[in-house]
Motif scaffolding. Structure first.
Motif, PDB file in Angstrom:
ATOM      1  N   GLN A  15       0.813  -1.208   0.000  1.00  0.00           N
ATOM      2  CA  GLN A  15       0.000   0.000   0.000  1.00  0.00           C
ATOM      3  C   GLN A  15       0.846   1.258   0.000  1.00  0.00           C
ATOM      4  O   GLN A  15       0.416   2.314  -0.476  1.00  0.00           O
ATOM      5  CB  GLN A  15      -0.936  -0.001   1.217  1.00  0.00           C
ATOM      6  CG  GLN A  15      -1.884   1.187   1.279  1.00  0.00           C
ATOM      7  CD  GLN A  15      -2.789   1.134   2.497  1.00  0.00           C
ATOM      8  OE1 GLN A  15      -2.765   0.180   3.264  1.00  0.00           O
ATOM      9  NE2 GLN A  15      -3.590   2.167   2.673  1.00  0.00           N
ATOM     10  N   HIS A  16       2.073   1.155   0.518  1.00  0.00           N
ATOM     11  CA  HIS A  16       2.926   2.337   0.630  1.00  0.00           C
ATOM     12  C   HIS A  16       4.165   2.236  -0.260  1.00  0.00           C
ATOM     13  O   HIS A  16       5.192   2.859   0.022  1.00  0.00           O
ATOM     14  CB  HIS A  16       3.309   2.555   2.093  1.00  0.00           C
ATOM     15  CG  HIS A  16       2.126   2.857   2.961  1.00  0.00           C
ATOM     16  ND1 HIS A  16       1.424   1.864   3.610  1.00  0.00           N
ATOM     17  CD2 HIS A  16       1.491   4.019   3.236  1.00  0.00           C
ATOM     18  CE1 HIS A  16       0.417   2.419   4.278  1.00  0.00           C
ATOM     19  NE2 HIS A  16       0.433   3.711   4.057  1.00  0.00           N
ATOM     20  N   TYR A  18       4.396   3.582  -3.031  1.00  0.00           N
ATOM     21  CA  TYR A  18       4.532   4.858  -3.745  1.00  0.00           C
ATOM     22  C   TYR A  18       5.701   5.685  -3.216  1.00  0.00           C
ATOM     23  O   TYR A  18       6.224   6.554  -3.930  1.00  0.00           O
ATOM     24  CB  TYR A  18       3.239   5.676  -3.621  1.00  0.00           C
ATOM     25  CG  TYR A  18       2.889   6.057  -2.207  1.00  0.00           C
ATOM     26  CD1 TYR A  18       3.412   7.208  -1.628  1.00  0.00           C
ATOM     27  CD2 TYR A  18       2.049   5.262  -1.441  1.00  0.00           C
ATOM     28  CE1 TYR A  18       3.113   7.552  -0.316  1.00  0.00           C
ATOM     29  CE2 TYR A  18       1.740   5.598  -0.132  1.00  0.00           C
ATOM     30  CZ  TYR A  18       2.267   6.735   0.430  1.00  0.00           C
ATOM     31  OH  TYR A  18       1.975   7.068   1.735  1.00  0.00           O
ATOM     32  N   THR A 267       8.459   9.372   1.753  1.00  0.00           N
ATOM     33  CA  THR A 267       8.074   9.650   0.381  1.00  0.00           C
ATOM     34  C   THR A 267       9.166  10.475  -0.289  1.00  0.00           C
ATOM     35  O   THR A 267       9.422  11.605   0.115  1.00  0.00           O
ATOM     36  CB  THR A 267       6.749  10.417   0.326  1.00  0.00           C
ATOM     37  OG1 THR A 267       5.724   9.610   0.926  1.00  0.00           O
ATOM     38  CG2 THR A 267       6.355  10.739  -1.104  1.00  0.00           C
ATOM     39  N   ALA A 323       0.241  -0.859  -8.111  1.00  0.00           N
ATOM     40  CA  ALA A 323      -0.427  -0.145  -7.024  1.00  0.00           C
ATOM     41  C   ALA A 323      -0.079   1.339  -7.049  1.00  0.00           C
ATOM     42  O   ALA A 323      -0.936   2.198  -6.785  1.00  0.00           O
ATOM     43  CB  ALA A 323      -0.032  -0.769  -5.681  1.00  0.00           C
ATOM     44  N   VAL A 324       1.163   1.652  -7.385  1.00  0.00           N
ATOM     45  CA  VAL A 324       1.597   3.054  -7.462  1.00  0.00           C
ATOM     46  C   VAL A 324       0.853   3.774  -8.586  1.00  0.00           C
ATOM     47  O   VAL A 324       0.345   4.886  -8.410  1.00  0.00           O
ATOM     48  CB  VAL A 324       3.126   3.140  -7.685  1.00  0.00           C
ATOM     49  CG1 VAL A 324       3.545   4.588  -7.924  1.00  0.00           C
ATOM     50  CG2 VAL A 324       3.870   2.557  -6.488  1.00  0.00           C
ATOM     51  N   ARG A 326      -2.002   3.042  -9.954  1.00  0.00           N
ATOM     52  CA  ARG A 326      -3.412   3.205  -9.604  1.00  0.00           C
ATOM     53  C   ARG A 326      -3.605   4.379  -8.648  1.00  0.00           C
ATOM     54  O   ARG A 326      -4.577   5.123  -8.763  1.00  0.00           O
ATOM     55  CB  ARG A 326      -3.950   1.920  -8.969  1.00  0.00           C
ATOM     56  CG  ARG A 326      -4.194   0.797  -9.967  1.00  0.00           C
ATOM     57  CD  ARG A 326      -4.646  -0.468  -9.269  1.00  0.00           C
ATOM     58  NE  ARG A 326      -4.946  -1.527 -10.225  1.00  0.00           N
ATOM     59  CZ  ARG A 326      -5.194  -2.792  -9.894  1.00  0.00           C
ATOM     60  NH1 ARG A 326      -5.170  -3.153  -8.601  1.00  0.00           N
ATOM     61  NH2 ARG A 326      -5.453  -3.698 -10.822  1.00  0.00           N
ATOM     62  N   ARG A 327      -2.685   4.537  -7.738  1.00  0.00           N
ATOM     63  CA  ARG A 327      -2.775   5.657  -6.796  1.00  0.00           C
ATOM     64  C   ARG A 327      -2.681   6.990  -7.546  1.00  0.00           C
ATOM     65  O   ARG A 327      -3.490   7.903  -7.308  1.00  0.00           O
ATOM     66  CB  ARG A 327      -1.645   5.538  -5.761  1.00  0.00           C
ATOM     67  CG  ARG A 327      -1.548   6.698  -4.767  1.00  0.00           C
ATOM     68  CD  ARG A 327      -0.330   6.509  -3.891  1.00  0.00           C
ATOM     69  NE  ARG A 327      -0.103   7.655  -3.031  1.00  0.00           N
ATOM     70  CZ  ARG A 327      -0.618   7.793  -1.818  1.00  0.00           C
ATOM     71  NH1 ARG A 327      -1.417   6.866  -1.326  1.00  0.00           N
ATOM     72  NH2 ARG A 327      -0.350   8.867  -1.091  1.00  0.00           N
ATOM     73  N   GLY A 330      -5.758   7.687  -9.539  1.00  0.00           N
ATOM     74  CA  GLY A 330      -6.847   8.139  -8.684  1.00  0.00           C
ATOM     75  C   GLY A 330      -6.728   9.614  -8.347  1.00  0.00           C
ATOM     76  O   GLY A 330      -7.728  10.355  -8.378  1.00  0.00           O
TER      77      GLY A 330
END
Length: 351
Positions: A15-16, A18, A267, A323-324, A326-327, A330
């Motif tokens: 989930q993280h 990114y 980040t 996943a990155v 898609r984030r 979004g």
């Protein structure tokens, strides 16, 4: 991988991903085939991996079982070859509360932290309440007495009030000569410590720079990055913490670094190039890429078995990058919808 340097493996939660994934997927730095994100969720399925550099992160987001698995994984990799470069030992990296306690005891921080059940012993005010492991705003403003602290805690929802992740932090910030506050951030990547930014704000709690961030403020931040004025103090903090990779957020009080936290999965870049008109984040990408090159080691040709072999490293990385993407998609969709709504409102007003 067709390179004379061995790969870098970056362990984090999916989930993280990114935090590193935006840098790898959207910026031009030449590291796309040399750095692989491996979500902890996929480690048990991995096949053999080439020996390289291993970075462990995201400890506060792991369950007790996941944390123990990360400790075991670190130990297994270390046992293969003690000379391998492993950054951040999950068995010794402290959480925010323990880190701040350690810094206070060593005299590197002026302020202390307390658990809620210890609040009767607090003698220094003001204080505020915040989460230990979450990167969220404080749950209270500044509280200037024991009685006010009791009232502030009683005013929290019961489910929050009973959460052991809460902590009380003694306030220790000081405005600069212009009356505004500074929050400095610097990265440590193995032997390299480099500053990233200086945020300036009218508020004592700084998550982002002020909306009135002037050209003079930008020049001050650039000078901070160029001069790296607190490197020696920062190195002492990281050494005491036992952290080899992360970002320190801190202020300066009476000439001394006052550490707010060290994020071990920071980040690097949150948005792709061109996200904001006039904003150029490529220099941040270049600084981090250069630091990553500094921890790469020559390729050895040997391999290490991490899991049962049902997933390749490249597949694990591809899943993390999905996943990155898609984030980011979004965020882009929400921005377009917000602009569309704004245009409609303006059209109605002007019509």
């Amino acid at each position: 991988m067709t390179t004379d340097q061995g790969p870098i493996y970056y362990f984090c939660t999916r989930q993280h991903a990114y935090t590193m994934g935006v840098l790898l997927g959207y910026y031009d730095h030449g590291l796309g085939e040399q750095v692989r994100i491996i979500p902890y969720e996929h480690v048990a399925r991995l096949g053999p991996v080439a020996l390289g550099t291993f970075i462990f992160t995201d400890f506060e987001r792991l369950s007790a079982a996941q944390s123990q698995a990360a400790i075991s994984l670190h130990g297994r990799i270390r046992s293969v070859n003690p000379d391998l470069l492993l950054l951040n030992d999950p068995a010794i990296v402290p959480g925010r509360f323990d880190l701040l306690k350690r810094l206070k005891a060593a005299g590197l921080n002026h302020f202390d932290v307390h658990r809620l059940e210890e609040r009767k012993a607090i003698r220094r005010f003001p204080v505020f309440v915040r989460w230990e492991s979450q990167h969220e705003l404080p749950l209270t403003g500044l509280v200037d007495s024991a009685e006010a602290l009791d009232r502030a805690i009683a005013g929290l929802p019961a489910r929050i009030r009973r959460d052991p992740d809460l902590m009380i932090v003694e306030y220790d910030a000081a405005p600069s000569a212009d009356g505004r506050f500074r929050k400095y951030s610097a990265y440590k990547v193995g032997p390299t410590v480099y500053p990233q930014h200086c945020f300036i704000n009218e508020s004592w709690y700084i998550k982002f720079p002020s909306t009135r961030f002037s050209e003079a403020d930008r020049a001050e931040s650039r000078a901070y990055v160029a001069e790296n004025p607190h490197a020696e103090q920062i190195e002492r903090v990281f050494a005491l913490a036992g952290i080899d990779y992360g970002r320190i957020d801190y202020g300066i009080v009476d000439g001394q670094v006052q550490t707010f936290e060290i994020n071990n999965n920071p980040t690097v870049l949150a948005r792709p190039p061109g996200w904001e008109a006039g904003a150029d984040y490529s220099r941040y990408a270049a600084m981090h890429a250069q630091a990553l090159r500094g921890i790469m080691r020559p390729a050895s040709g040997l391999s290490l078995v991490l899991g049962d072999g049902t997933m390749s490293v490249d597949a694990a990385h591809a899943d993390a990058m999905q996943a990155v993407r898609r984030r980011i998609a979004g965020f882009s969709l929400r921005r377009r919808l917000s602009l569309r709504v704004l245009k409609r409102r303006l059209a109605r007003l002007l019509g």
